[in-house]
Motif scaffolding. Structure first.
Motif, mmCIF file in Angstrom:
data_model
loop_
_atom_site.group_PDB
_atom_site.id
_atom_site.type_symbol
_atom_site.label_atom_id
_atom_site.label_comp_id
_atom_site.label_asym_id
_atom_site.label_seq_id
_atom_site.Cartn_x
_atom_site.Cartn_y
_atom_site.Cartn_z
ATOM 1 N N GLY A 25 153.870 44.916 97.457
ATOM 2 C CA GLY A 25 154.681 44.475 96.329
ATOM 3 C C GLY A 25 155.195 43.061 96.438
ATOM 4 N N VAL A 26 154.621 42.265 97.334
ATOM 5 C CA VAL A 26 155.031 40.873 97.501
ATOM 6 C C VAL A 26 153.939 39.960 96.957
ATOM 7 N N VAL A 27 154.348 38.950 96.183
ATOM 8 C CA VAL A 27 153.429 37.941 95.688
ATOM 9 C C VAL A 27 153.598 36.691 96.554
ATOM 10 N N TYR A 28 152.510 36.279 97.216
ATOM 11 C CA TYR A 28 152.533 35.131 98.114
ATOM 12 C C TYR A 28 151.991 33.913 97.369
ATOM 13 N N ILE A 29 152.804 32.871 97.285
ATOM 14 C CA ILE A 29 152.415 31.632 96.614
ATOM 15 C C ILE A 29 152.223 30.579 97.687
ATOM 16 N N MET A 30 150.998 30.031 97.767
ATOM 17 C CA MET A 30 150.606 29.185 98.888
ATOM 18 C C MET A 30 150.038 27.856 98.408
ATOM 19 N N ASN A 31 150.088 26.877 99.284
ATOM 20 C CA ASN A 31 149.377 25.629 99.081
ATOM 21 C C ASN A 31 147.892 25.932 99.277
ATOM 22 N N ALA A 32 147.097 25.764 98.229
ATOM 23 C CA ALA A 32 145.690 26.146 98.311
ATOM 24 C C ALA A 32 144.915 25.340 99.335
ATOM 25 N N ASP A 33 145.431 24.162 99.705
ATOM 26 C CA ASP A 33 144.747 23.303 100.670
ATOM 27 C C ASP A 33 145.319 23.419 102.079
ATOM 28 N N ASN A 34 146.384 24.206 102.224
ATOM 29 C CA ASN A 34 147.001 24.421 103.534
ATOM 30 C C ASN A 34 147.708 25.774 103.473
ATOM 31 N N VAL A 66 151.388 19.046 97.414
ATOM 32 C CA VAL A 66 150.739 20.246 96.890
ATOM 33 C C VAL A 66 149.885 19.858 95.685
ATOM 34 N N ASN A 67 148.577 19.878 95.865
ATOM 35 C CA ASN A 67 147.654 19.541 94.782
ATOM 36 C C ASN A 67 147.001 20.766 94.164
ATOM 37 N N GLY A 68 147.225 21.924 94.748
ATOM 38 C CA GLY A 68 146.686 23.167 94.223
ATOM 39 C C GLY A 68 147.460 24.347 94.763
ATOM 40 N N ILE A 69 147.506 25.425 93.979
ATOM 41 C CA ILE A 69 148.281 26.602 94.359
ATOM 42 C C ILE A 69 147.378 27.832 94.346
ATOM 43 N N THR A 115 131.672 28.699 106.891
ATOM 44 C CA THR A 115 132.515 28.164 107.955
ATOM 45 C C THR A 115 133.970 28.458 107.652
ATOM 46 N N GLN A 116 134.639 29.120 108.573
ATOM 47 C CA GLN A 116 136.069 29.402 108.401
ATOM 48 C C GLN A 116 136.842 28.085 108.373
ATOM 49 N N ALA A 117 137.693 27.911 107.325
ATOM 50 C CA ALA A 117 138.376 26.633 107.147
ATOM 51 C C ALA A 117 139.892 26.753 107.181
ATOM 52 N N ASP A 118 140.452 27.870 106.719
ATOM 53 C CA ASP A 118 141.911 27.974 106.616
ATOM 54 C C ASP A 118 142.266 29.431 106.366
ATOM 55 N N TRP A 119 143.493 29.827 106.743
ATOM 56 C CA TRP A 119 143.934 31.191 106.499
ATOM 57 C C TRP A 119 145.452 31.287 106.575
ATOM 58 N N PHE A 120 145.965 32.358 105.968
ATOM 59 C CA PHE A 120 147.382 32.701 106.051
ATOM 60 C C PHE A 120 147.499 34.182 106.383
ATOM 61 N N GLU A 121 148.424 34.500 107.312
ATOM 62 C CA GLU A 121 148.672 35.891 107.715
ATOM 63 C C GLU A 121 150.178 36.125 107.741
ATOM 64 N N PRO A 122 150.701 37.075 106.964
ATOM 65 C CA PRO A 122 152.149 37.308 106.950
ATOM 66 C C PRO A 122 152.681 37.666 108.336
ATOM 67 N N TYR A 123 153.924 37.307 108.579
ATOM 68 C CA TYR A 123 154.528 37.525 109.896
ATOM 69 C C TYR A 123 154.560 39.000 110.267
ATOM 70 N N ASN A 124 154.639 39.889 109.257
ATOM 71 C CA ASN A 124 154.762 41.326 109.520
ATOM 72 C C ASN A 124 153.453 42.066 109.285
ATOM 73 N N PHE A 125 152.336 41.361 109.424
ATOM 74 C CA PHE A 125 151.037 41.958 109.098
ATOM 75 C C PHE A 125 150.741 43.201 109.929
ATOM 76 N N ASP A 126 151.164 43.205 111.190
ATOM 77 C CA ASP A 126 150.821 44.339 112.058
ATOM 78 C C ASP A 126 151.908 45.405 112.060
ATOM 79 N N THR A 127 153.148 44.983 112.145
ATOM 80 C CA THR A 127 154.239 45.952 112.263
ATOM 81 C C THR A 127 154.471 46.728 110.970
ATOM 82 N N GLN A 128 154.303 46.073 109.814
ATOM 83 C CA GLN A 128 154.582 46.744 108.542
ATOM 84 C C GLN A 128 153.338 46.945 107.675
ATOM 85 N N LEU A 129 152.507 45.910 107.558
ATOM 86 C CA LEU A 129 151.351 46.041 106.670
ATOM 87 C C LEU A 129 150.273 46.925 107.284
#
Length: 539
Positions: free
Chosen positions: A381-390, A370-373, A329-343
């Motif tokens: 070349g970008v390192v994305y640091i995210m809230n693992a629960d959001n 933030v309880n997990g990262i 079951t899909q629960a959460d995701w992150f997509e960079p703002y420039n995913f289509d234009t640059q990535l």
């Protein structure tokens, strides 16, 4: 390929009396379950590494490539670790970790020929690519193997290819009743027009296990063909496919094409530079690659990662796994703002590296929610640091860039293949190595507002050798003792190298090793046993 074992000189004499402790030093999947890259359980003392020496070397057949990482395991009835290696020739071997003696070997169906993939990334054959996983409660090892229908010998053609899923009893590598099973021909549960076509897909990330289920990610061959990335769950008890999720599906995705040669079916493959899928509880985390078009996210309209997305391209995703049924079951995701234009547009694939879930006891900020990262990186070349629960969804950030991440670290040049490493001791560190180097160490702390923040603490000094850095930094310690951390790199150019995990005056200090490895395979990390280090070397 040469496979080498490095050991402390005193190890062999003491092993027979360590039967009750050896199993705790086993490595039965790619690194740790969370893919944090921290391995504290191998009794490795950094002050003793200069006295280590090469214990043995096993040489495989000519042209036999290895992408799957070695596993160390102590089966029932054994007093010390065995080493299991699986090759692109579909050959699985069990080697005595102490003597280097070949104990068992099994050759499966003839492998898929690289010429039928129209991609030279893995050559000349494609067999077992993703790192297997062992269930320590049963001594059963699970893995996917690519070959041809009816066990044909290739080359044949792309559509004649297929994937089988194996369960074998260790150490003798005999099939478990009901196995192997064929994956081909099953449709995705979230889009019945998208089918699993083994000839166009590649199972590269290390496997994960949640409850009764083995979880695998699939991508493509150099983005050739009409493929769609897929997350597959197999019930290990019933030898049946539990669930398949297509990363790009209707209604937001492009229509499935009627010609397998058209490269417009969706893509968004899961390959991660071979890094394993990350697990926390009943959640599996992974990264997808470039897709076809912008999908549901166009322009600057925010979209919550907690809402279902039918186009998971260039995303960090979290799926929940029912531990009994294997339902995904899909629960959460992150997509960079420039995913289509640059990535997407620049082939700056997010999926060249996987997700690292950092130790929640060290890397947290409860006052900031933030309880997990979770940490991910890619070709840009970008390192994305995210809230693992959001994770953050799309375009939900308040600043620049408009991503709802905790922090982003951009290196001046280079890409990331395989992912990052971390250490929760000595205050907490994150280790990054972009292609061409150098290796960086970032220390963990909180900013003035109590939010998580990583600060550059050190890097390696320039040497005459340029690090390729196309694998994962991996950290060991002497059972978690402060000051005992070692950062390891398995490098194509420099071989196996090690550094003290805590920088001194801004410098990661290299540890002299008592041996020298040859050029090591790409997209690898060293594997560890009881005071032993195992590497894959090029012939």
């Amino acid at each position: 390929m040469r496979f080498s074992a490095i050991a402390g000189f005193a190890l062999t004499a003491f092993l027979p009396s360590l039967a009750g402790a050896v199993s705790s030093t086993d490595e039965y999947q790619d690194a740790d379950t969370a893919q944090s890259g921290y391995m504290p359980n191998h009794n490795i003392d950094p002050t003793a590494l200069s006295s280590y020496g090469r214990a043995w070397t096993y040489t495989s057949n000519a042209g036999e490539g290895f992408s799957a990482k070695p596993l160390t395991y102590t089966p029932t009835g054994y007093s010390h670790e065995l080493v299991i290696i699986a090759s692109q020739k579909n050959i699985v071997r069990v080697i005595d970790g102490i003597s280097g003696q070949l104990l068992f070997s099994r050759t499966l169906d003839p492998p898929f020929q690289a010429s039928d993939s129209s991609c030279g990334d893995i050559s000349p054959t494609i067999g077992i690519t993703g790192t297997p996983i062992i269930d320590p409660s049963t001594d059963i090892m699970y893995f996917f193997s690519k070959g041809y229908k009816n066990a044909a010998t290739g080359p044949v053609n792309t559509l004649a290819g297929q994937y089988k899923f194996y369960a074998v009893q260790l150490p003798a590598l005999t099939d478990i009743p009901g196995y192997p099973i064929v994956i081909d021909g099953h449709n995705a549960n979230n889009d019945h027009t998208r089918y699993f076509v083994g000839g166009t897909l590649l199972q590269r990330p290390g496997l994960a296990m949640i409850g009764n289920n083995i979880i695998a990610g699939f991508g493509g061959h150099c983005d050739n063909f009409n493929y769609t990335g897929m997350l597959v769950s197999v019930n290990k008890l019933t030898a049946t496919i539990s669930n398949i999720q297509a990363m790009v599906a209707s209604p937001g995705g492009p229509a499935e094409q009627d010609n397998y040669l058209k490269q417009t079916g969706g893509k968004a493959g899961i390959w991660q530079g071979g890094m394993g899928l990350a697990v926390n509880g009943n959640n599996v985390y992974f990264v997808t690659g470039n897709g076809v078009g912008a999908g549901i996210n166009k322009g600057t309209t925010p979209y919550s990662g907690k809402l279902y997305s039918s186009t998971l391209e260039q995303v960090v995703a979290r799926f929940t796994v029912d531990p009994s049924s294997g339902s995904l079951t899909q629960a959460d995701w992150f997509e960079p703002y420039n995913f289509d234009t640059q990535l997407n547009g620049g082939d700056r694939d997010m999926a060249s590296a996987g997700v690292a879930l950092l130790d929640r006891n060290t890397f947290n900020a409860p006052s900031a929610g933030v309880n997990g990262i979770a940490v991910a990186s890619g070709k840009n070349g970008v390192v994305y640091i995210m809230n693992a629960d959001n994770l953050g969804g799309f375009y939900n950030g308040a600043g620049t860039p408009p991503d709802a991440t905790l922090q982003q670290i951009a290196v001046s040049s280079g890409s990331f293949y395989g992912g990052v490493g971390s250490s929760p001791i000595d205050g907490g560190y994150l280790y990054l190595c972009p292609t061409g180097g150098p290796l960086y160490a970032y220390s963990y702390g909180l900013d003035g507002s109590g939010n998580p923040h990583f600060t550059l603490a050190g890097q390696i000094q320039a040497t005459g050798t340029t690090f390729a850095c196309n694998g994962n930094p991996t950290v060991t310690s002497l059972n978690g003792q402060p000051g005992s951390g070692v950062v390891w790199l398995s490098d194509v150019n420099a071989g196996l190298v090690a550094f003290n995990a805590v920088p001194v005056n801004g410098v990661l200090v290299r540890i002299p090793l008592g041996w020298s490895s040859g050029r090591l395979n790409k997209l690898q990390r060293p594997s560890f046993g009881n005071r032993r280090v195992y590497t894959m070397e090029n012939n």
